[in-house]
Each structure stands twice: as structure tokens, then as C-alpha cells.
Design a protein around this motif. Structure first.
Motif, PDB file in Angstrom:
ATOM      1  N   ILE A 183       0.599  -1.253  -0.189  1.00 36.00           N
ATOM      2  CA  ILE A 183      -0.005   0.087   0.040  1.00 36.00           C
ATOM      3  C   ILE A 183       0.744   1.644  -0.486  1.00 36.00           C
ATOM      4  O   ILE A 183       1.707   1.112   0.464  1.00 36.00           O
TER       5      ILE A 183
ATOM      6  N   ASP B 151       1.153   5.174   0.147  1.00 37.22           N
ATOM      7  CA  ASP B 151       0.319   6.217   1.362  1.00 37.22           C
ATOM      8  C   ASP B 151       0.687   7.826   0.531  1.00 37.22           C
ATOM      9  O   ASP B 151       1.823   7.919   1.811  1.00 37.22           O
TER      10      ASP B 151
ATOM     11  N   ILE C 111       5.644   9.393  -2.665  1.00 38.31           N
ATOM     12  CA  ILE C 111       6.958   9.063  -2.205  1.00 38.31           C
ATOM     13  C   ILE C 111       8.257   8.762  -2.249  1.00 38.31           C
ATOM     14  O   ILE C 111       9.071   9.310  -1.784  1.00 38.31           O
TER      15      ILE C 111
ATOM     16  N   LYS D 242      15.124  13.273   0.218  1.00 36.17           N
ATOM     17  CA  LYS D 242      15.539  13.339   1.560  1.00 36.17           C
ATOM     18  C   LYS D 242      17.403  11.961   1.465  1.00 36.17           C
ATOM     19  O   LYS D 242      17.966  12.415   2.617  1.00 36.17           O
TER      20      LYS D 242
ATOM     21  N   LEU E   3      14.089   5.925  13.475  1.00 37.06           N
ATOM     22  CA  LEU E   3      16.014   6.329  12.910  1.00 37.06           C
ATOM     23  C   LEU E   3      16.050   7.679  13.132  1.00 37.06           C
ATOM     24  O   LEU E   3      14.863   8.245  11.842  1.00 37.06           O
TER      25      LEU E   3
ATOM     26  N   MET F 170       2.756  -1.443   3.806  1.00 32.83           N
ATOM     27  CA  MET F 170       2.660  -0.137   3.490  1.00 32.83           C
ATOM     28  C   MET F 170       3.929   0.240   3.643  1.00 32.83           C
ATOM     29  O   MET F 170       4.831  -0.112   4.610  1.00 32.83           O
ATOM     30  N   ILE F 171       3.862   1.494   2.456  1.00 31.84           N
ATOM     31  CA  ILE F 171       4.674   2.946   3.079  1.00 31.84           C
ATOM     32  C   ILE F 171       3.959   4.649   2.676  1.00 31.84           C
ATOM     33  O   ILE F 171       3.127   4.586   1.499  1.00 31.84           O
ATOM     34  N   ALA F 172       4.285   4.958   3.529  1.00 31.64           N
ATOM     35  CA  ALA F 172       3.919   6.093   3.912  1.00 31.64           C
ATOM     36  C   ALA F 172       4.537   7.201   4.370  1.00 31.64           C
ATOM     37  O   ALA F 172       5.088   7.210   4.660  1.00 31.64           O
TER      38      ALA F 172
ATOM     39  N   GLY G  74       9.177  13.343   6.942  1.00 26.91           N
ATOM     40  CA  GLY G  74       9.779  11.136   7.181  1.00 26.91           C
ATOM     41  C   GLY G  74       8.676  10.345   6.427  1.00 26.91           C
ATOM     42  O   GLY G  74       7.698  10.939   5.303  1.00 26.91           O
ATOM     43  N   TYR G  75       9.380   9.266   6.810  1.00 26.54           N
ATOM     44  CA  TYR G  75       8.086   7.978   5.962  1.00 26.54           C
ATOM     45  C   TYR G  75       8.372   7.295   6.829  1.00 26.54           C
ATOM     46  O   TYR G  75       9.307   7.336   8.222  1.00 26.54           O
TER      47      TYR G  75
ATOM     48  N   GLU H 204       7.472   2.695   7.320  1.00 27.86           N
ATOM     49  CA  GLU H 204       7.799   1.619   6.233  1.00 27.86           C
ATOM     50  C   GLU H 204       7.160   0.369   7.636  1.00 27.86           C
ATOM     51  O   GLU H 204       7.762  -0.080   8.314  1.00 27.86           O
ATOM     52  N   VAL H 205       5.947  -0.525   6.882  1.00 29.28           N
ATOM     53  CA  VAL H 205       5.476  -1.664   7.422  1.00 29.28           C
ATOM     54  C   VAL H 205       5.757  -2.743   6.326  1.00 29.28           C
ATOM     55  O   VAL H 205       5.222  -2.967   5.847  1.00 29.28           O
ATOM     56  N   ASN H 206       6.824  -4.039   7.040  1.00 31.22           N
ATOM     57  CA  ASN H 206       6.215  -5.110   6.107  1.00 31.22           C
ATOM     58  C   ASN H 206       5.954  -5.647   7.444  1.00 31.22           C
ATOM     59  O   ASN H 206       5.821  -6.021   8.815  1.00 31.22           O
TER      60      ASN H 206
ATOM     61  N   GLU I  73       8.076  -8.159   9.324  1.00 29.48           N
ATOM     62  CA  GLU I  73       9.138  -8.262  10.822  1.00 29.48           C
ATOM     63  C   GLU I  73       8.699  -7.170  11.328  1.00 29.48           C
ATOM     64  O   GLU I  73       9.271  -6.630  12.138  1.00 29.48           O
TER      65      GLU I  73
ATOM     66  N   ASN J  86       8.642  -0.216  10.229  1.00 28.35           N
ATOM     67  CA  ASN J  86      10.654   1.327  10.435  1.00 28.35           C
ATOM     68  C   ASN J  86      10.402   2.527  10.182  1.00 28.35           C
ATOM     69  O   ASN J  86       9.282   2.709   8.770  1.00 28.35           O
TER      70      ASN J  86
ATOM     71  N   LEU K  88      11.428   6.382   9.919  1.00 30.49           N
ATOM     72  CA  LEU K  88      12.273   7.229   9.180  1.00 30.49           C
ATOM     73  C   LEU K  88      12.414   9.010   9.593  1.00 30.49           C
ATOM     74  O   LEU K  88      11.081   9.717   9.051  1.00 30.49           O
ATOM     75  N   THR K  89      12.439   9.926  10.653  1.00 26.45           N
ATOM     76  CA  THR K  89      12.110  10.949  10.388  1.00 26.45           C
ATOM     77  C   THR K  89      13.507  11.878  10.088  1.00 26.45           C
ATOM     78  O   THR K  89      14.250  11.109  11.009  1.00 26.45           O
TER      79      THR K  89
END
Lengths: 291, 139
Positions: free
Chosen positions: A210, A212, A218, A225, B7, B40-42, B67-68, B70-72, B74, B77, B79-80
């Protein structure tokens, strides 16, 4: 021959110099440790960021203006990272030599070659030779922070996106160890994403992920960044290299001073003994004369 | 095993912390992440990040913006570039920041980018104030 007093004075002044260089060495060592700490702290962030960008660009087929190389590179902006202060061996000289050579070799080929100086030394050198920079930043080693790097990075991105330059390159000292720094010239923009380590089939990175708001948005965020981080990384490395270079330069200076003191002390003692011998001879011959 | 990494470029705030739940302020609103969430990546918005530590059940709270995440399978993560832990926030300072940003926003000479930045600053400070006062309001 120099009088005893003269030698004495030289020994004293050399001792003073030695004390100063010793102190500077210790200060640089402490600063170096802090700078190295900065570099290690940044690594996990950098690694994670790189991995995600490589993953997304490989699975999603996203392209972005920041990543696409121009067909012909005609206008180049060279960012030169030096220090504000000297007394650090070949640290600044190497960078300046490289930048000057780059200028002589490439300026006939290019339509435009501009400079962006970070650090006073580089700016002084080129200003004296009538080369103006589009911008300068000083006082890097005092407060190297991500915020500062971000500010510089945003300026560079704007110069690139408004079409003033086809390529932005960066010259800095890469930190290898406390005693060795390597002059490195990197292409900052367009961003080159490494695709080598990525294996689309074997990765656990799902294609049904997904996003977002959207993969494009992104990637844009992530690339910015990533770019901020490259600038921050170069700055941190340069600062660490500076302290490393200064530390070894001061170490050498301290050793030289020590050697000089030893030599001078030897000369001093010889002169002193000679003087005593002369005086003794004079007294003895004087006493003989009275008899 | 559901781990969280938080991080920033300047320090590792949280590394490999086992968690049971995380609430992340993404660009389109808060997202509650439980183990087994779809990948998910947001992009992150400005807001309060919360997560529950597995062993102690303690709740960690901080203001993050830009920042972003990442949900995987495991874990998560995050990162901001800017993070403020709850303990680091001073209410007076944050209030001053809000006032300063508001004064700046009413000026007309700001460019779009400056306006955006100032707005984020104001929002960040305001969220900080909310976070500090949260307990008082609820009890």
C-alpha cells in the motif's frame, strides 16, 4: 656563533610552540571522536533509506526528474567543501588543487561552470584568482547539524530543478581513518540509485504494497531525503577528515619541535662547556702571570 | 516478533524494540498498526507517534513530522528528520514558537515554500503543546 642567551631563547620559544601543538592535537582528537560518532549514528538511517528507494524504483517503475540524467551535460555546478581554518596538513590544499584542475580541464568544454563554496579556505583561494562563487557557507565545524545540511541541500535542489545546471558535483575529503583522507568527486544530482544489490524475485518486498499517498509522491519525498542525507554525509565526513588531518599534522609538529629542542639543547651544552673551558684557561693563565 | 525502528539522521532513537501496537501520523491521518498489518509505505504528517512496548506495556510518545514509515511483516521502520520526545518539550517554548509562526504567517511577503514551512513549524509546536497537556485533559 649564537650566544648562549640566544640559544636559550630559541629553546624556550620552541617549547612554547610544542605545547600549543600538543594542545591542538588533543582538541582535534576529541573533536574527531565526536565527528566519527556522527557518522556512525547516521549509517542505519542511510542504509534503510537506500534500501527502500532501490526497492520501490525496481518494483514500481517510477521515474523522477531528480533521477533522470540529462542527455548532454553543459552546465555544471561544483560544490567545494573545505575547512575554515588551516593548520591541517594537506587537507585544504588537496581539495583546492583538485577543484582548480577540474576547472582548467573542463571549463573549455562546458558552457558554464560555477562554484559553490562551503568553508573559508576554498573561497579565499578562488576569490583571490577572480573566481566568484554563487554562494558560500562558513563555520561548518562549529555546528554541523542535519538542519544546516538540509538548508544547503534545498538550495542545490532548487538550482537543479529550475534548470540552471545539468549536473551538480561535489568535491570533498572522504574520511577513511584518522590519518588518511581521500579527495572524492561525486555527482550529487541527478541522483544515481544503485540497483545492483536488488533482486526483484527473491525479495520479501511485496509488489502489492500500500502506498500512501502514491508511489510517485513517496519516491519524490524519499529522493529529497536521500539527497539531504548525502549532503549531510559529505559534510560530516569532511569535518571528521579535517580533525583527523589536523590531529596528524599537529602530531608531526610536536615531534619536530621535540627533535629541534634536543638539537638545540645539545648545541647549548656544547657552547656552555666551551665557555667554561675558555674561562678556566683564562683564570689559570691569569694566575700564572701574577706569580 | 514485531519490531520497531525509529531512526533520524543524527541518532538512533529506538532500535529493534518489540512492540504490540503503534499509532503513526501519516500524511492522510493516523494509522493504527498491529502485528500482521499489510505491507505499507507512507509519508508522515505532523503529529504524535505512539507505540506500546511489548514487555513492559509502557507507552512511548513523541512528536514527529516529515519523513516516512515502512510497515513490513517483520515490523515498522520509521525514518524522520525531526523528532521531539515528550520529555524534551517545553510548553513555554512551544507556545512562543506558535506565536512567532502565527505572526509570520500573517505577513504577505512569504513565498509558498516559506509559508508551508512556517505552517509546519506552528503545527509541530502546537502538537507538542497538546502532547504535554494530554494527561491533564484526560484525568
Amino acid at each position: 656563533m649564537a650566544s648562549l642567551k640566544d640559544i636559550r631563547m630559541r629553546i624556550d620559544s620552541t617549547k612554547n610552540t610544542q605545547q600549543i601543538t600538543k594542545a591542538m592535537k588533543l582538541v582535534s582528537a576529541a573533536k574527531l571522536r565526536r565527528a566519527q560518532h556522527n557518522i556512525t549514528n547516521m549509517r542505519p538511517y542511510a542504509v534503510t533509506l537506500k534500501k527502500v528507494i532501490a526497492n520501490i524504483t525496481a518494483t514500481q517503475k517510477v521515474t523522477h526528474p531528480l533521477m533522470t540524467a540529462k542527455d548532454s551535460v553543459k552546465r555544471v555546478l561544483l560544490v567545494v567543501l573545505t575547512s575554515d581554518r588551516g593548520l591541517c596538513g594537506g587537507f585544504n590544499t588537496n581539495i583546492i588543487k583538485f577543484a582548480d584542475k577540474y576547472r582548467l580541464e573542463n571549463s573549455p568544454k562546458l558552457e558554464k561552470l560555477d562554484f559553490f563554496f562551503i568553508g573559508k579556505r576554498g573561497d579565499d583561494f578562488f576569490t583571490k584568482r577572480g573566481i566568484k562563487s554563487i554562494e558560500t557557507y562558513f563555520k561548518l565545524d562549529k555546528d554541523i547539524s542535519y538542519g544546516l545540511a538540509k538548508g544547503v541541500a534545498e538550495k542545490l535542489i532548487n538550482h537543479y530543478l529550475d534548470g540552471s545546471y545539468d549536473e551538480i558535483r561535489l568535491v570533498y575529503n572522504e574520511f577513511q581513518s584518522a590519518i588518511s583522507q581521500v579527495v572524492t568527486c561525486e555527482t550529487l544530482l541527478p541522483i544515481q540509485v544503485e540497483k545492483t544489490s536488488f533482486d526483484a524475485e527473491g525479495s520479501q518486498f511485496s509488489k502489492d504494497i500500500i502506498f500512501d499517498p502514491s508511489p510517485e509522491a513517496i519516491v519524490e519525498e524519499l529522493l529529497k531525503k536521500h539527497f539531504n542525507l548525502s549532503v549531510y554525509k559529505a559534510m560530516s565526513e569532511s569535518v571528521a577528515s579535517e580533525h583527523g588531518a589536523r590531529m596528524s599534522a599537529m602530531e608531526n609538529a610536536t615531534n619536530n619541535a621535540k627533535e629541534m629542542i634536543n638539537k638545540l639543547t645539545l648545541t647549548y651544552n656544547k657552547a656552555r662547556q666551551e665557555k667554561i673551558t675558555t674561562e678556566l684557561t683564562e683564570i689559570v693563565s691569569g694566575a700564572e702571570a701574577i706569580k | 516478533m514485531f519490531k520497531l525502528n525509529l531512526l533520524t539522521p543524527e541518532k538512533k532513537v529506538v532500535v529493534d524494540q518489540e512492540i504490540t501496537e503503534a499509532v503513526i501520523p501519516t500524511i492522510s491521518g493516523e494509522v493504527d498498526i498491529l502485528p500482521g498489518h499489510v505491507p505499507m509505505i507512507a509519508n508522515l504528517g505532523t503529529g504524535i507517534l505512539k507505540f506500546k512496548v511489548k514487555d513492559t506495556g509502557a507507552i512511548f510518545k513523541a512528536v514527529i513530522s516529515s519523513g516516512y514509515c515502512e510497515v513490513n511483516p517483520e515490523g515498522v521502520n520509521i525514518l524522520t528528520e525531526s523528532i521531539q520526545l515528550k520529555e524534551e518539550i517545553s510548553e513555554e517554548k512551544a507556545k512562543a514558537q506558535v506565536a512567532e509562526a502565527n505572526a509570520k504567517l500573517t505577513k504577505e511577503s512569504l513565498t509558498d515554500a516559506q509559508f508551508e514551512e512556517t505552517l509546519t513549524d506552528a503545527k509541530k509546536a502546537q502538537v507538542g503543546i497538546d502532547l504535554v497537556n494530554e494527561n491533564i485533559r484526560h484525568h
